[in-house]
Design a protein around this motif. Structure first.
Motif, PDB file in Angstrom:
ATOM      1  N   GLU A 120       0.850  -1.186   0.000  1.00 42.15           N
ATOM      2  CA  GLU A 120       0.000   0.000   0.000  1.00 42.15           C
ATOM      3  C   GLU A 120       0.891   1.242   0.000  1.00 42.15           C
ATOM      4  OE1 GLU A 120      -3.753   2.049   2.412  1.00 42.15           O
ATOM      5  OE2 GLU A 120      -2.609   0.411   3.343  1.00 42.15           O
ATOM      6  N   VAL A 121       0.844   2.009  -1.072  1.00 43.20           N
ATOM      7  CA  VAL A 121       1.661   3.214  -1.214  1.00 43.20           C
ATOM      8  C   VAL A 121       0.943   4.417  -0.629  1.00 43.20           C
ATOM      9  CG1 VAL A 121       2.862   4.712  -2.855  1.00 43.20           C
ATOM     10  CG2 VAL A 121       2.710   2.249  -3.288  1.00 43.20           C
ATOM     11  N   LEU A 122      -0.319   4.595  -1.001  1.00 47.86           N
ATOM     12  CA  LEU A 122      -1.151   5.672  -0.477  1.00 47.86           C
ATOM     13  C   LEU A 122      -2.474   5.073  -0.008  1.00 47.86           C
ATOM     14  CD1 LEU A 122      -0.645   8.423  -3.225  1.00 47.86           C
ATOM     15  CD2 LEU A 122       0.499   8.291  -1.000  1.00 47.86           C
ATOM     16  N   ARG A 123      -3.016   5.626   1.063  1.00 49.14           N
ATOM     17  CA  ARG A 123      -4.326   5.183   1.528  1.00 49.14           C
ATOM     18  C   ARG A 123      -5.429   5.780   0.659  1.00 49.14           C
ATOM     19  NH1 ARG A 123      -6.217   2.748   6.210  1.00 49.14           N
ATOM     20  NH2 ARG A 123      -4.391   1.475   5.683  1.00 49.14           N
ATOM     21  N   GLY A 124      -5.208   6.991   0.121  1.00 46.29           N
ATOM     22  CA  GLY A 124      -6.252   7.562  -0.704  1.00 46.29           C
ATOM     23  C   GLY A 124      -5.874   8.904  -1.298  1.00 46.29           C
ATOM     24  N   ILE A 125      -6.601   9.288  -2.347  1.00 45.87           N
ATOM     25  CA  ILE A 125      -6.533  10.617  -2.957  1.00 45.87           C
ATOM     26  C   ILE A 125      -7.972  11.028  -3.243  1.00 45.87           C
ATOM     27  CG2 ILE A 125      -5.649  12.054  -4.832  1.00 45.87           C
ATOM     28  CD1 ILE A 125      -3.609   9.863  -5.445  1.00 45.87           C
ATOM     29  N   SER A 126      -8.351  12.232  -2.843  1.00 42.72           N
ATOM     30  CA  SER A 126      -9.702  12.688  -3.148  1.00 42.72           C
ATOM     31  C   SER A 126      -9.733  14.203  -3.275  1.00 42.72           C
ATOM     32  CB  SER A 126     -10.701  12.230  -2.078  1.00 42.72           C
ATOM     33  OG  SER A 126     -10.345  12.705  -0.806  1.00 42.72           O
ATOM     34  N   PHE A 127     -10.664  14.662  -4.095  1.00 44.60           N
ATOM     35  CA  PHE A 127     -10.948  16.087  -4.238  1.00 44.60           C
ATOM     36  C   PHE A 127     -12.262  16.327  -3.496  1.00 44.60           C
ATOM     37  CE2 PHE A 127     -12.696  19.868  -6.127  1.00 44.60           C
ATOM     38  CZ  PHE A 127     -11.592  20.661  -6.393  1.00 44.60           C
ATOM     39  N   LEU A 128     -12.259  17.258  -2.545  1.00 46.73           N
ATOM     40  CA  LEU A 128     -13.437  17.411  -1.696  1.00 46.73           C
ATOM     41  C   LEU A 128     -13.694  18.873  -1.353  1.00 46.73           C
ATOM     42  CD1 LEU A 128     -12.052  17.987   1.265  1.00 46.73           C
ATOM     43  CD2 LEU A 128     -11.903  15.508   1.359  1.00 46.73           C
ATOM     44  N   VAL A 129     -14.882  19.097  -0.814  1.00 49.63           N
ATOM     45  CA  VAL A 129     -15.297  20.408  -0.310  1.00 49.63           C
ATOM     46  C   VAL A 129     -15.773  20.223   1.120  1.00 49.63           C
ATOM     47  CG1 VAL A 129     -16.952  22.300  -0.532  1.00 49.63           C
ATOM     48  CG2 VAL A 129     -15.937  21.281  -2.584  1.00 49.63           C
ATOM     49  N   ALA A 165     -11.852  22.935 -11.402  1.00 49.46           N
ATOM     50  CA  ALA A 165     -13.033  23.265 -10.612  1.00 49.46           C
ATOM     51  C   ALA A 165     -13.547  24.661 -10.922  1.00 49.46           C
ATOM     52  CB  ALA A 165     -12.714  23.146  -9.120  1.00 49.46           C
ATOM     53  N   GLU A 166     -14.869  24.822 -10.730  1.00 47.40           N
ATOM     54  CA  GLU A 166     -15.494  26.135 -10.916  1.00 47.40           C
ATOM     55  C   GLU A 166     -16.692  26.251  -9.978  1.00 47.40           C
ATOM     56  OE1 GLU A 166     -17.703  28.914 -14.314  1.00 47.40           O
ATOM     57  OE2 GLU A 166     -16.826  26.971 -14.853  1.00 47.40           O
ATOM     58  N   PRO A 167     -16.703  27.244  -9.094  1.00 42.49           N
ATOM     59  CA  PRO A 167     -17.894  27.482  -8.273  1.00 42.49           C
ATOM     60  C   PRO A 167     -19.060  27.958  -9.139  1.00 42.49           C
ATOM     61  CG  PRO A 167     -15.944  28.567  -7.348  1.00 42.49           C
ATOM     62  CD  PRO A 167     -15.587  28.135  -8.738  1.00 42.49           C
ATOM     63  N   ASN A 191     -14.257  25.823   4.191  1.00 44.08           N
ATOM     64  CA  ASN A 191     -13.008  25.711   4.958  1.00 44.08           C
ATOM     65  C   ASN A 191     -11.907  25.049   4.155  1.00 44.08           C
ATOM     66  OD1 ASN A 191     -14.142  26.908   7.183  1.00 44.08           O
ATOM     67  ND2 ASN A 191     -14.426  25.018   8.349  1.00 44.08           N
ATOM     68  N   ARG A 192     -12.316  24.287   3.120  1.00 46.73           N
ATOM     69  CA  ARG A 192     -11.323  23.633   2.264  1.00 46.73           C
ATOM     70  C   ARG A 192     -12.010  23.190   0.976  1.00 46.73           C
ATOM     71  NH1 ARG A 192      -8.696  19.497   5.487  1.00 46.73           N
ATOM     72  NH2 ARG A 192      -7.491  21.284   6.205  1.00 46.73           N
ATOM     73  N   ALA A 193     -11.361  23.436  -0.141  1.00 40.94           N
ATOM     74  CA  ALA A 193     -11.857  22.965  -1.434  1.00 40.94           C
ATOM     75  C   ALA A 193     -10.647  22.540  -2.255  1.00 40.94           C
ATOM     76  CB  ALA A 193     -12.644  24.049  -2.162  1.00 40.94           C
ATOM     77  N   GLY A 194     -10.499  21.235  -2.427  1.00 41.22           N
ATOM     78  CA  GLY A 194      -9.366  20.748  -3.196  1.00 41.22           C
ATOM     79  C   GLY A 194      -8.916  19.377  -2.750  1.00 41.22           C
ATOM     80  N   PHE A 195      -7.665  19.055  -3.071  1.00 40.15           N
ATOM     81  CA  PHE A 195      -7.164  17.697  -2.877  1.00 40.15           C
ATOM     82  C   PHE A 195      -6.715  17.430  -1.449  1.00 40.15           C
ATOM     83  CE2 PHE A 195      -6.557  17.409  -7.554  1.00 40.15           C
ATOM     84  CZ  PHE A 195      -7.145  16.165  -7.743  1.00 40.15           C
ATOM     85  N   ILE A 196      -6.905  16.179  -1.052  1.00 35.80           N
ATOM     86  CA  ILE A 196      -6.208  15.621   0.099  1.00 35.80           C
ATOM     87  C   ILE A 196      -5.554  14.317  -0.344  1.00 35.80           C
ATOM     88  CG2 ILE A 196      -7.789  16.641   1.778  1.00 35.80           C
ATOM     89  CD1 ILE A 196      -8.926  13.789   2.178  1.00 35.80           C
ATOM     90  N   VAL A 197      -4.404  14.027   0.240  1.00 33.23           N
ATOM     91  CA  VAL A 197      -3.662  12.798  -0.031  1.00 33.23           C
ATOM     92  C   VAL A 197      -3.403  12.112   1.304  1.00 33.23           C
ATOM     93  CG1 VAL A 197      -1.540  11.793  -0.945  1.00 33.23           C
ATOM     94  CG2 VAL A 197      -2.577  13.780  -2.080  1.00 33.23           C
ATOM     95  N   LEU A 198      -3.718  10.829   1.393  1.00 37.63           N
ATOM     96  CA  LEU A 198      -3.572  10.078   2.636  1.00 37.63           C
ATOM     97  C   LEU A 198      -2.452   9.060   2.519  1.00 37.63           C
ATOM     98  CD1 LEU A 198      -7.359   9.356   3.366  1.00 37.63           C
ATOM     99  CD2 LEU A 198      -6.004  11.369   3.999  1.00 37.63           C
ATOM    100  N   HIS A 199      -1.543   9.082   3.490  1.00 39.28           N
ATOM    101  CA  HIS A 199      -0.503   8.062   3.612  1.00 39.28           C
ATOM    102  C   HIS A 199      -0.870   7.118   4.757  1.00 39.28           C
ATOM    103  CE1 HIS A 199       1.891  10.854   1.162  1.00 39.28           C
ATOM    104  NE2 HIS A 199       2.746   9.865   0.959  1.00 39.28           N
ATOM    105  N   PRO A 200      -0.707   5.805   4.602  1.00 35.78           N
ATOM    106  CA  PRO A 200      -1.118   4.847   5.637  1.00 35.78           C
ATOM    107  C   PRO A 200      -0.212   4.898   6.855  1.00 35.78           C
ATOM    108  CG  PRO A 200       0.019   3.710   3.859  1.00 35.78           C
ATOM    109  CD  PRO A 200      -0.141   5.131   3.415  1.00 35.78           C
ATOM    110  N   ILE A 201      -0.787   4.655   8.044  1.00 38.52           N
ATOM    111  CA  ILE A 201      -0.016   4.775   9.280  1.00 38.52           C
ATOM    112  C   ILE A 201       0.715   3.493   9.653  1.00 38.52           C
ATOM    113  CG2 ILE A 201      -1.486   6.596  10.197  1.00 38.52           C
ATOM    114  CD1 ILE A 201      -2.905   4.503  11.914  1.00 38.52           C
TER     115      ILE A 201
END
Length: 657
Positions: free
Chosen positions: A47-56, A115-117, A124-134
């Protein structure tokens, strides 16, 4: 009974279904596509990354669930690509984004969002998050490339960091196998990392837009922006591994490793009288301690204390008063009337814990705390008001706040905190994954508190007791999976039975003294009662009913103080176990933490164990029979068990001489 419960309600308490993950492969690279996000980015079995997502996220840190349309997926042996349109609607606006994802057999992965509103958007946040496993990365080396081009070699935090470990990030690189490095590059803005184990997430999260900038902030209508996350791998890649979809999981009960914690519940002030309406069920559940809420912000006093005294007489449980003061600079003046009422009623207390109201709201690391009585002033006032009574402290909120504002352990008889598994994500997989972070929280607490002071955890549950990060908890009129909502429908399903067992087992392995989970009744309850929110199937039943976790709570209560036994398992995270010995008998509890069936075999067990199984097939009988786990027990002839989604089983057998 007037109806039959659907499978969805049996599992998760709601008719709303989650779409299954879609696995995509390109050579040794594999990902799982989940409603617009990527999970479990792997090279071979790594497992290299736990996840990648674009969120609001909205102004209260609620996470918007995206609506995905125009999805296009193409797959070839050495490459895959996806494209879709996402829409996030919040109370303060709406944002649409176009996504392109591609992956190839050389380990390269690209995730681009434009993205476009569609309206002005407060977020509070609009954009990418990247998760690394613990589990594989805690304490391991990481190379950090800064926005200004500087590079440094550092470590992923071992103990949980209350601050951002890294800021102004452009790329992160870590070694996934000897000689093989994975580099994740993030473009479109500055990124920084937080240690999400603070909130019991099983990841290090790198997110867009540093928190030192003001939030919430406005995105103007029509102002487009583009962000991208790209992964590349250097070195010789391992070959893709074949997947065993239903491996047999072997369990072996081992040696003594400690004592089983006492299990209890939290009792919300507005639920105590409702709980008293079910005396036989309370006696059956038999919690060993109760965290009873006295919130002076809401005028709690003698009436609530009288209900707590009645509950104590009924159950025999020890009473801990969780007192939240108004936070005045005269804590004794606030606590003395409570102590007088306790004395007048004749309520016998096991302990008190005291928290000023100001500590119920989160404060960012480095930011000034509001004017508040000091720890010393609060604890001295509590000792004076309740002489001879054990004193707890820490945080009535979450581990995050405890880690950011650490109490003097020497002033306390125990330290306490709670968790909420849906702060950042409310889907089934993410919530169940939070169990992986509980041991990290406990070890980190011992690291800064020392080993002398005992730890107690709870009341914790699937729903959110109080939102330290916004104006309030999120509404959930649709009976859905919602971040930071008091009403989590899974509380009423098998999901919570499995999660609760996993939570308690994780605490037991780390030597926790006492654990409180949920409430008797209400949104965090284990016993059904009429409420101002919909409870599918249960609301249509004529008599008293209980939720699946009721049986787990009642069973674990019988093991409090027993000898805890180790359990060796060939499964990593998909199974939760706890075993205990009383006399010459051993009891093993097993829970399936996944939505897929799993096969379990008990190895080296002398004689013929007896098994009580609680799964979807047994759901309705268990709901109407509080003694179900005793009356349904039967011999287990071949020592193997098929656990369906979120099923729980109890096995009892004799020990070899």
């Amino acid at each position: 009974m007037t109806s039959t419960a659907s499978l969805a309600v049996r599992l998760c308490g709601t008719e709303q279904l989650e779409a299954p993950l879609r696995k995509l492969r390109a050579g040794s690279l594999s990902v799982a596509f989940d409603n617009g996000a990527l999970r479990y980015i792997r090279i071979g079995t790594i497992e290299v990354l736990r996840g990648i997502s674009f969120l609001v996220r909205d102004e209260n840190w609620g996470t918007c669930t995206p609506v995905i349309d125009n999805l296009q997926v193409d797959e070839w042996p050495n490459e895959f690509s996806l494209a879709y349109r996402g829409t996030c609607s919040a109370t303060s606006g709406r944002l649409v984004y176009q996504v392109r994802i591609s992956g190839s057999s050389d380990g390269a992965l690209s995730f681009v969002a434009e993205a476009e509103p569609e309206t002005d958007l407060l977020t509070n946040r609009a954009g990418f998050i990247v998760l690394h496993p613990i589990e594989t990365l805690a304490g391991r080396p990481v190379k950090v490339l800064r926005v200004d081009g500087r590079e440094e070699l550092s470590l992923f935090p071992d103990h949980i960091d209350p601050r951002c470990p890294f800021t102004d990030i452009r790329a992160l690189s870590h070694e996934i196998a000897p000689g093989i490095w994975a580099t994740c590059t993030m473009d479109g803005d500055a990124f920084e990392m937080e240690d999400q184990r603070n909130w019991s997430d099983a990841s290090y999260k790198t997110y867009v837009r540093p928190l030192r900038r003001p939030w919430p902030y406005h995105l103007p209508k029509g102002q487009k922006f583009t962000q991208a996350v790209r992964l590349r791998v250097s070195g010789t890649l391992p070959a893709g591994a074949s997947e065993n979809r239903n491996p047999l999981i072997n369990l072996t009960i081992g040696r003594p490793v400690g004592r089983v914690p006492r299990i209890g519940v939290g009792v919300a002030a507005d639920e105590a009288k409702h709980a008293l309406e079910s005396p036989e069920l309370l006696r059956r559940m038999a919690p060993q301690w109760m965290v009873c809420q006295v919130d002076l912000r809401f005028g709690h006093g003698q009436g609530e204390l009288e209900s707590y005294a009645a509950l104590a007489r009924l159950t025999g449980a020890g009473v801990v008063l969780e007192i939240i003061t108004k936070g005045t600079l005269d804590p004794f003046g606030e606590l003395a009337p409570v102590a007088d009422a306790v004395h007048t009623i004749g309520l016998k207390l096991e302990a008190v814990s005291v928290f000023p109201a100001q500590d119920m709201k989160s404060v960012q690391p480095g930011a000034p705390w509001p004017i508040v009585p000091s720890f010393h002033e609060c604890y001295s006032a509590a000792r004076r008001a309740f002489p001879g009574i054990a004193l707890g402290g820490g945080m009535a909120a979450y581990f995050t706040e405890l880690n950011r504002k650490r109490p003097p352990a020497e002033a306390l008889d125990y330290v306490t905190f709670t968790t909420c598994p849906s702060v950042h994500a409310a889907d089934d997989i993410s919530v169940m994954e939070t169990l992986q972070a509980i041991p990290h929280q406990i070890r980190s607490a011992h690291a800064f508190l020392g080993d002398r002071v005992p730890l107690r955890i709870g009341p914790s549950q699937l729903g959110c007791r109080e939102n330290p990060y916004g104006k309030g908890t999120a509404l959930n009129e649709a009976n859905a999976r919602i971040c930071l909502s008091r009403n989590d429908p899974r509380q009423r399903g098998l999901f919570n039975a499995a999660w609760s067992l996993g939570y308690f087992a994780a605490c037991a392995r780390e030597g926790i003294e006492a654990v409180a989970l949920g409430d008797f009744t209400g949104p965090f309850g284990h016993i059904h009662g009429k409420a101002d929110f919909v409870q599918p199937w249960y609301d249509q039943q004529d008599g008293r009913t209980v939720y699946p976790a009721f049986h787990v709570m009642a069973g674990l209560s019988k093991l409090g103080g027993a000898t805890l036994l180790s359990v060796e398992t060939t499964a990593a995270d998909g199974i939760a176990t706890i075993a205990a010995q009383k006399g010459r008998r051993a009891t093993l509890w097993v829970a399936n933490l996944t939505a897929k069936a799993q096969s379990v075999r008990l190895s080296d067990a002398p004689g013929t164990p007896r098994i009580a199984l609680l799964g979807a097939e047994q759901f309705e009988r268990a709901a109407t029979d509080p003694t179900f786990m005793e009356t349904s027990a039967r011999p287990l002839d071949d020592q193997s068990i098929l656990l369906d989604a979120y099923a729980v089983a109890r096995l009892d057998h004799g020990l070899a001489c």
